[in-house]
Design a protein around this motif. Sequence first.
Motif, short mmCIF file in Angstrom:
data_model
loop_
_atom_site.label_atom_id
_atom_site.label_comp_id
_atom_site.label_asym_id
_atom_site.label_seq_id
_atom_site.Cartn_x
_atom_site.Cartn_y
_atom_site.Cartn_z
N LYS A 1 0.82 -1.21 0.00
CA LYS A 1 0.00 0.00 0.00
C LYS A 1 0.85 1.26 0.00
O LYS A 1 0.50 2.27 -0.60
N ARG B 1 1.75 -1.06 -8.65
CA ARG B 1 0.82 -2.12 -9.06
C ARG B 1 1.00 -3.33 -8.16
O ARG B 1 2.14 -3.63 -7.76
N GLU C 1 -4.79 -11.32 -11.65
CA GLU C 1 -5.33 -9.97 -11.50
C GLU C 1 -4.19 -9.01 -11.21
O GLU C 1 -3.23 -9.37 -10.53
N ASN D 1 -3.59 -4.62 -10.31
CA ASN D 1 -4.26 -3.34 -10.13
C ASN D 1 -3.42 -2.43 -9.25
O ASN D 1 -2.51 -2.88 -8.56
N ASP E 1 -4.74 0.55 -4.07
CA ASP E 1 -6.01 0.91 -3.42
C ASP E 1 -7.16 0.11 -4.02
O ASP E 1 -8.00 -0.45 -3.34
N ARG E 2 -7.14 0.00 -5.34
CA ARG E 2 -8.17 -0.76 -6.05
C ARG E 2 -8.05 -2.26 -5.75
O ARG E 2 -9.04 -2.95 -5.51
N PHE E 3 -6.81 -2.73 -5.76
CA PHE E 3 -6.56 -4.17 -5.55
C PHE E 3 -7.12 -4.62 -4.21
O PHE E 3 -7.76 -5.67 -4.11
N SER F 1 -9.29 -2.83 -2.14
CA SER F 1 -10.67 -2.46 -1.81
C SER F 1 -11.67 -3.16 -2.71
O SER F 1 -12.82 -3.37 -2.32
N ASP F 2 -11.21 -3.54 -3.91
CA ASP F 2 -12.19 -4.07 -4.85
C ASP F 2 -11.58 -5.21 -5.69
O ASP F 2 -11.52 -5.12 -6.92
N GLN G 1 -11.15 -8.27 -7.94
CA GLN G 1 -12.11 -8.67 -8.96
C GLN G 1 -12.42 -10.16 -8.95
O GLN G 1 -13.56 -10.56 -9.10
#
Length: 254
Positions: free
Chosen positions: A214, A219, A230, A232, A235-237, A239-240, A242
Motif C-alpha cells: 500500500k 501495481r 489480477e 491493479n 487501493d483498487r486491488f 478495496s475491490d 475482482q
Amino acid sequence: MNEQATTAASNTSRMIEMRGLNKWYGDFHVLRDIYLEVERGERIVICGPSGSGKSTLIRCINHLEEFQKGDLTVGRLPMTRDIKRIEQIRRQVGMVFQHFNLFPHLTVLENCCISPIWVQKKPRQEAEAQAMQYLERVQIAEQALKYPGQLSGGQQQRVAIARSLCMHPDVMLFDEPTSALDPEMIKEVLDVMVELAHEGMTMLCVTHEMGFAKTVADRVIFMDQGQIIEENAPDRFFSDPQSERTQLFLSQIL
Ligand code: ADP
Ligand code: MG
C-alpha cells in the motif's frame, strides 16, 4: 540526442517485458502465458498462494531459471541462452532472497566487495569505500568486520540489500525478503526497501507485506497456479478485488 535527452529517454523506457512466458518443471506447467511489462522506476508487488510460481517468475529475470516458451527482455536486451547475454542482463539485476544467501565465510565488508572487485574489476580500496557507503545507508556499517553468522536475520538481510546495491543494478528483485525474519526485524528491512522505492529504484517484490504494497507499490499482481490472475493499483486491488481467488487470498492474509 544530447546527454540529458538520452537520460530522459532511458528513464521512461521499459525495464522488463515478458510476452507469453511459459515454463515447465518436467511435466509440471509452472508459468502459464505470463505477460508483464515493468517501466523504469515502477514498483511492483507480486503476491499469491505458496506454489503459485512467484519465485519462478522473478528468477527467470536473471536466468536463475530457464523458460521454454515466450520472450523476455530486460533493459531492452532479449534473454537468450548465450552466457554473454545472460551476464549482461545479470549486471542490471540485483536480487535479494528469503534466506539472505550471504557468503558465510566472508565478512560483511567482503560480501559487499567481492563482486565489484572480481566482476567489475574495481580496485579494492574503491570497492571497500563504496561498500562502506552502502552499509551506512542500511545502517549497519559498524558491523562491517563481522561474519554473517554473528548478525541477526534483519541485519543480514540489510547487508544482502547493500551487497546488491554495490553492483548498481537497474532493477531489484526481492523474493519474500522478510518471510524468514522474526517479527521485530521485519520493519528494519521494510524501511530500507521503502527508502529504495522512494529513491526511484525499479523493484519487483514478492511479498505478503500488504502495508508495504500500500505504501510504495504502483501495481499489485496476484498469481495463482502459474498465471497472473489480477493486477491493479494497490487501493483498487485491496478495496475491490475482482476475482474470487483474489478475494479468498486476501481474506486469508489480511
Ligand atoms: P512460489 O514462489 O509462488 O511459492 P515457486 O515458483 O517456488 O512458487 O514454485 C511453483 C511450483 O513449482 C511449486 O509447485 C513448486 O513445488 C514447483 N517447483 C519449484 N521449483 C521446482 C523445481 N526446481 N523442480 C520442480 N518443481 C519445482
Ligand atoms: Mg517463493
